[in-house]
Enzyme design. Structure first.
Site, PDB file in Angstrom:
ATOM      1  N   VAL A   1     -20.179  26.247  56.857  1.00  0.00           N
ATOM      2  CA  VAL A   1     -21.491  25.797  57.317  1.00  0.00           C
ATOM      3  C   VAL A   1     -22.550  26.897  57.261  1.00  0.00           C
ATOM      4  O   VAL A   1     -23.712  26.623  56.937  1.00  0.00           O
ATOM      5  CB  VAL A   1     -21.381  25.160  58.722  1.00  0.00           C
ATOM      6  CG1 VAL A   1     -20.964  26.161  59.789  1.00  0.00           C
ATOM      7  CG2 VAL A   1     -22.670  24.473  59.107  1.00  0.00           C
TER       8      VAL A   1
ATOM      9  N   PHE B   1     -26.432  26.474  55.660  1.00  0.00           N
ATOM     10  CA  PHE B   1     -27.663  26.672  56.434  1.00  0.00           C
ATOM     11  C   PHE B   1     -28.485  27.836  55.860  1.00  0.00           C
ATOM     12  O   PHE B   1     -29.714  27.754  55.763  1.00  0.00           O
ATOM     13  CB  PHE B   1     -27.336  26.918  57.908  1.00  0.00           C
ATOM     14  CG  PHE B   1     -26.811  25.700  58.639  1.00  0.00           C
ATOM     15  CD1 PHE B   1     -26.839  24.435  58.058  1.00  0.00           C
ATOM     16  CD2 PHE B   1     -26.283  25.812  59.933  1.00  0.00           C
ATOM     17  CE1 PHE B   1     -26.350  23.312  58.729  1.00  0.00           C
ATOM     18  CE2 PHE B   1     -25.809  24.694  60.606  1.00  0.00           C
ATOM     19  CZ  PHE B   1     -25.832  23.448  60.015  1.00  0.00           C
TER      20      PHE B   1
ATOM     21  N   TYR C   1      -4.166  21.094  55.722  1.00  0.00           N
ATOM     22  CA  TYR C   1      -4.256  22.551  55.882  1.00  0.00           C
ATOM     23  C   TYR C   1      -3.614  22.980  57.197  1.00  0.00           C
ATOM     24  O   TYR C   1      -2.773  23.880  57.246  1.00  0.00           O
ATOM     25  CB  TYR C   1      -5.730  22.954  55.828  1.00  0.00           C
ATOM     26  CG  TYR C   1      -6.016  24.393  56.191  1.00  0.00           C
ATOM     27  CD1 TYR C   1      -5.640  25.439  55.352  1.00  0.00           C
ATOM     28  CD2 TYR C   1      -6.699  24.711  57.365  1.00  0.00           C
ATOM     29  CE1 TYR C   1      -5.922  26.755  55.681  1.00  0.00           C
ATOM     30  CE2 TYR C   1      -6.993  26.030  57.695  1.00  0.00           C
ATOM     31  CZ  TYR C   1      -6.597  27.044  56.850  1.00  0.00           C
ATOM     32  OH  TYR C   1      -6.882  28.346  57.181  1.00  0.00           O
TER      33      TYR C   1
ATOM     34  N   ALA D   1       0.146  22.546  56.980  1.00  0.00           N
ATOM     35  CA  ALA D   1       0.799  23.546  56.125  1.00  0.00           C
ATOM     36  C   ALA D   1       0.914  24.872  56.877  1.00  0.00           C
ATOM     37  O   ALA D   1       1.959  25.524  56.882  1.00  0.00           O
ATOM     38  CB  ALA D   1       0.011  23.733  54.829  1.00  0.00           C
ATOM     39  N   LYS D   2      -0.156  25.239  57.537  1.00  0.00           N
ATOM     40  CA  LYS D   2      -0.143  26.501  58.283  1.00  0.00           C
ATOM     41  C   LYS D   2       0.808  26.417  59.482  1.00  0.00           C
ATOM     42  O   LYS D   2       1.505  27.380  59.796  1.00  0.00           O
ATOM     43  CB  LYS D   2      -1.557  26.823  58.773  1.00  0.00           C
ATOM     44  CG  LYS D   2      -2.492  27.294  57.668  1.00  0.00           C
ATOM     45  CD  LYS D   2      -2.100  28.667  57.191  1.00  0.00           C
ATOM     46  CE  LYS D   2      -3.239  29.398  56.531  1.00  0.00           C
ATOM     47  NZ  LYS D   2      -2.857  30.740  56.080  1.00  0.00           N
TER      48      LYS D   2
ATOM     49  N   ASN E   1     -12.994  31.083  63.689  1.00  0.00           N
ATOM     50  CA  ASN E   1     -14.300  31.120  63.037  1.00  0.00           C
ATOM     51  C   ASN E   1     -14.899  32.520  62.916  1.00  0.00           C
ATOM     52  O   ASN E   1     -15.944  32.814  63.504  1.00  0.00           O
ATOM     53  CB  ASN E   1     -15.268  30.146  63.717  1.00  0.00           C
ATOM     54  CG  ASN E   1     -14.905  28.699  63.362  1.00  0.00           C
ATOM     55  OD1 ASN E   1     -14.095  28.075  64.040  1.00  0.00           O
ATOM     56  ND2 ASN E   1     -15.450  28.181  62.281  1.00  0.00           N
TER      57      ASN E   1
HETATM   58  N1  UDP Z   1     -21.109  21.194  58.818  1.00  0.00           N
HETATM   59  C1  UDP Z   1     -22.429  20.724  58.936  1.00  0.00           C
HETATM   60  N2  UDP Z   1     -23.304  20.940  57.915  1.00  0.00           N
HETATM   61  C2  UDP Z   1     -22.949  21.605  56.776  1.00  0.00           C
HETATM   62  C3  UDP Z   1     -21.614  22.074  56.654  1.00  0.00           C
HETATM   63  C4  UDP Z   1     -20.711  21.857  57.688  1.00  0.00           C
HETATM   64  O1  UDP Z   1     -22.795  20.112  59.943  1.00  0.00           O
HETATM   65  O2  UDP Z   1     -23.831  21.786  55.911  1.00  0.00           O
HETATM   66  C5  UDP Z   1     -20.185  21.038  59.960  1.00  0.00           C
HETATM   67  C6  UDP Z   1     -18.768  20.564  59.683  1.00  0.00           C
HETATM   68  O3  UDP Z   1     -18.691  19.170  59.632  1.00  0.00           O
HETATM   69  C7  UDP Z   1     -18.019  21.141  60.886  1.00  0.00           C
HETATM   70  C8  UDP Z   1     -18.754  22.449  61.173  1.00  0.00           C
HETATM   71  O4  UDP Z   1     -20.008  22.339  60.514  1.00  0.00           O
HETATM   72  O5  UDP Z   1     -18.157  20.304  62.008  1.00  0.00           O
HETATM   73  C9  UDP Z   1     -18.041  23.704  60.697  1.00  0.00           C
HETATM   74  O6  UDP Z   1     -17.635  23.490  59.368  1.00  0.00           O
HETATM   75  P1  UDP Z   1     -17.139  24.661  58.414  1.00  0.00           P
HETATM   76  O7  UDP Z   1     -17.058  24.105  57.033  1.00  0.00           O
HETATM   77  O8  UDP Z   1     -17.975  25.872  58.585  1.00  0.00           O
HETATM   78  O9  UDP Z   1     -15.645  25.025  58.848  1.00  0.00           O
HETATM   79  P2  UDP Z   1     -14.678  24.759  60.101  1.00  0.00           P
HETATM   80  O10 UDP Z   1     -15.237  25.494  61.272  1.00  0.00           O
HETATM   81  O11 UDP Z   1     -14.616  23.267  60.321  1.00  0.00           O
HETATM   82  O12 UDP Z   1     -13.372  25.325  59.619  1.00  0.00           O
END
Ligand code: UDP
Length: 355
Positions: free
Chosen positions: A210, A214, A162, A165-166, A191
């Site tokens: 994430v 949560f 990803y 590509a970007k 983010n």
């Molecule tokens: N992550 C986590 N638990 C989850 C989902 C994601 O600990 O249930 C972690 C993931 O490994 C990463 C961070 O949360 O370190 C942020 O992941 P996200 O998928 O939100 O996107 P990113 O910021 O990496 O693009």
């Protein structure tokens, strides 16, 4: 202005399109989905085309020709997808986006291209033998648009497809700028978060970001899982702050954003994923708790178990927003606790309304 907004039905696109309409622009919006834009679908200045830009019947060329400005938000921008469908991630984020950019070049139209802070990759502090005297110094994780180096993992860690590509798309836009005077602005979001960021797990198949994992755990009393201990850090940026900055980029006073790359993010909002889990649980207990549902426990899970093979991660990323500050006078306003509480309130109320 007549604005063609591609990917207008996604998280960022829906909020930005709403703002563009509020400011009096005429928007032709294109997206495969409409569920995030239902409340303004009937707006008199909006034409919404529900279609897949990969379908052959779609006439990109004439749509670009008839617009004053093109905004491209079309992307697979979710780490779960980089692992599961890396080829599609490449095709959509590079090949399809390139077609859009080249249509803009052909017709001499300005393009605002949403890219990603993932182009920066990992920090020097994450490298085993970097020998930094103070690896915790934020300087090692503060990324600037025009000077930072990029550190990505090996090909076997296909999360980085990803980012690559970007990055390649950005480089092609830059080259068109140099060779043909093409006018683009690249946005690198750090983010973004807010209402409509993602689906919850019970609503749809797939791997959201994430926050949704949560949130889902809090609503259902299931475990909040920390991938590799939740030590990675992010700077969360509230969608209203992000849209305000994007809006100023659309306005582009005096052409200050011509052929520029801009980070949009909130450097003061750095939080580890573990801290985020704890903070969300605390806010939930204080403001939203349903006493019938237990508060979730927070547990560690290995990345390979959670995502499968090929996962790797950005350890830390802090935006240098000097350019957005100086070119546009923009400053993010939202702190991380308020961001989480407001976003959680949206999901709690829609969950309770529908459930
Ligand atoms: N992550 C986590 N638990 C989850 C989902 C994601 O600990 O249930 C972690 C993931 O490994 C990463 C961070 O949360 O370190 C942020 O992941 P996200 O998928 O939100 O996107 P990113 O910021 O990496 O693009």
């Amino acid at each position: 202005m007549k604005i063609l907004s591609l990917g207008a039905g996604g998280f960022i696109g829906s909020h930005l399109t709403h703002r563009l309409l509020t400011e009096g622009h005429t928007v032709t919006a294109v997206d495969i989905e409409t569920d995030k834009v239902t409340e303004f679908l009937g707006h008199p200045n909006l034409t919404f085309l529900q279609l897949d830009i990969r379908s052959p019947e779609w006439d990109l060329d004439s749509m670009v020709r008839d617009s004053d400005l093109v905004i491209d938000l079309i992307a697979y921008a979710n780490p779960g997808l980089y692992l599961r469908i890396p080829l599609e991630v490449f095709r959509l984020n590079f090949i399809e986006n390139l077609k859009i950019a080249e249509a803009c070049v052909r017709h001499g139209k300005r393009l605002i291209q949403f890219s990603t802070c993932e182009v920066y990759g990992r920090t020097a502090a994450s490298l085993k033998n970097a020998g930094l005297t103070d690896p915790e110094d934020p300087i090692h994780a503060t990324f600037s648009e025009d000077t930072s180096e990029y550190i990505l993992g090996p090909v076997s860690k296909h999360r980085w497809i990803y980012s690559c590509a970007k990055q390649l798309l950005e480089r092609v836009l830059h080259a068109y700028g140099i060779e043909m005077g093409f006018n683009y602005t690249i946005i690198r979001p750090f983010n973004f978060i807010g209402p409509k960021i993602d689906f919850l797990l019970h609503e749809k198949e797939g791997i959201p970001r994430v926050f949704s994992f949560f949130m889902d755990a809090l609503l259902n009393g299931t475990q909040m899982k920390l991938v590799n201990g939740g030590s990675n850090r992010r700077c969360y940026t509230y969608i209203d702050d992000a849209v305000e900055c994007s809006w100023r980029i659309v306005e582009n006073p005096g052409g200050v954003c011509d052929r520029q790359i801009l980070n949009i993010g909130s450097p003061a909002n750095e939080i580890s994923i573990r801290q985020m889990a704890e903070l969300m649980r605390e806010i939930y207990a204080e403001k939203f708790r349903d006493p019938a549902v237990p508060l979730p426990e927070i547990v560690d899970v290995p990345a390979e178990e959670f995502y499968g093979q090929g996962y790797d991660d950005s350890d830390r990323r802090i935006p240098d927003i000097t350019k957005a500050r100086t070119l546009l006078g923009w400053e993010p306003k939202w702190g991380v606790r308020d961001i989480l509480e407001t976003t959680m309130r949206y999901y709690v109320s829609s969950f309770r309304k529908n459930g």
